[in-house]
Design a protein around this motif. Structure first.
Motif, PDB file in Angstrom:
ATOM      1  N   GLU A   1      -4.723   6.222  -2.874  1.00  0.00           N
ATOM      2  CA  GLU A   1      -3.551   7.117  -2.864  1.00  0.00           C
ATOM      3  C   GLU A   1      -3.795   8.341  -1.990  1.00  0.00           C
ATOM      4  O   GLU A   1      -2.936   8.745  -1.210  1.00  0.00           O
ATOM      5  N   GLU A   2      -4.976   8.917  -2.133  1.00  0.00           N
ATOM      6  CA  GLU A   2      -5.310  10.099  -1.327  1.00  0.00           C
ATOM      7  C   GLU A   2      -5.331   9.718   0.161  1.00  0.00           C
ATOM      8  O   GLU A   2      -4.830  10.445   1.012  1.00  0.00           O
ATOM      9  N   ALA A   3      -5.916   8.543   0.453  1.00  0.00           N
ATOM     10  CA  ALA A   3      -5.986   8.096   1.852  1.00  0.00           C
ATOM     11  C   ALA A   3      -4.580   7.929   2.425  1.00  0.00           C
ATOM     12  O   ALA A   3      -4.301   8.376   3.549  1.00  0.00           O
ATOM     13  N   GLN A   4      -3.688   7.345   1.655  1.00  0.00           N
ATOM     14  CA  GLN A   4      -2.325   7.130   2.156  1.00  0.00           C
ATOM     15  C   GLN A   4      -1.627   8.463   2.430  1.00  0.00           C
ATOM     16  O   GLN A   4      -0.921   8.606   3.418  1.00  0.00           O
ATOM     17  N   ARG A   5      -1.848   9.434   1.548  1.00  0.00           N
ATOM     18  CA  ARG A   5      -1.243  10.769   1.751  1.00  0.00           C
ATOM     19  C   ARG A   5      -1.777  11.373   3.048  1.00  0.00           C
ATOM     20  O   ARG A   5      -1.036  11.916   3.864  1.00  0.00           O
TER      21      ARG A   5
END
Ligand code: SF4
Length: 208
Positions: A56-60
């Motif tokens: 999730e952090e990577a996608q953000r």
């Protein structure tokens, strides 16, 4: 505990050629293990393995630097495009972006490759991909059922020409629905087109 990874296809989005910026590469590096392998595909994508816990952090972060990402597997792939050498508007880059926004990532019975090219010279090779769009002057031509590999490689068949953008989006969506509703298990799109026949498909999606 074994670390779990999620494969993702990543690129810089649709633009003048397949390019990445240093800050995008730096962000990618942040989420990849040191000895991981990155695969370059013919679809202008990098296949990377992102740790599930950081997904999730990577996608953000990818969103922040303009990296586009797609699921890997039985989905519509991102639109392969030409380099739009004659200009963004003239070669219909907004239409390519909108088509990609609508269809990339849709679930389908077998991985499906769409391609777009901004003029009839055809650098984006739309006729040898599952779904091919070719801009010709102010309108678009739609082809389906092309295949680039194997001894049975072939060009796609014309579904309709002189399409305006909304008609194009609508037809592609109808074709994808038809494929989902009528394909056999794990049936390749070109096989599906062969089995149904182009005239039947045109009838099903209401083209006279
Ligand atoms: S298909 Fe046409 S617009 Fe696109 S890169 Fe080739 S020559 Fe240029």
């Amino acid at each position: 505990m074994t670390k779990k990874y999620i494969p993702m296809a990543v690129n810089g989005g649709i633009g003048f050629g397949a390019k990445l910026k240093p800050k995008q590469l730096a962000v990618l590096g942040k989420y990849l293990d040191e000895d991981t392998e990155i695969e370059f595909t013919t679809l202008q994508q990098l296949i990377v393995q992102i740790p599930e816990a950081e997904l999730e952090e990577a996608q953000r972060t990818f969103d922040e630097v303009g990296l586009h990402y797609y699921k890997v597997g039985k989905y519509v792939k991102n639109l392969r495009t030409c380099n739009f050498c004659k200009g963004e508007e003239e070669e219909g880059m907004p239409v390519a972006k909108e088509l990609n926004r609508r269809i990339a990532g849709q679930e389908v019975p077998f991985t499906l490759k769409p391609a777009y090219t901004g003029c009839p010279i055809g650098c984006g090779e739309p006729l040898i991909n599952d779904i091919g769009v070719m801009k010709d002057k102010d309108t678009f031509e739609l082809y389906i059922g092309g295949k680039s590999k194997g001894s049975d490689a072939r060009t796609g068949k014309l579904v309709k020409s002189n399409l305006h953008p909304e008609e194009l989006y609508e037809l592609v969506e109808r074709i994808l629905d038809l494929y989902r509703e009528n394909s056999k298990k794990r049936e390749n799109f070109y096989r599906f087109v062969d089995r149904l026949g182009i005239e039947n498909i045109k009838q099903e999606i209401h083209i006279d």
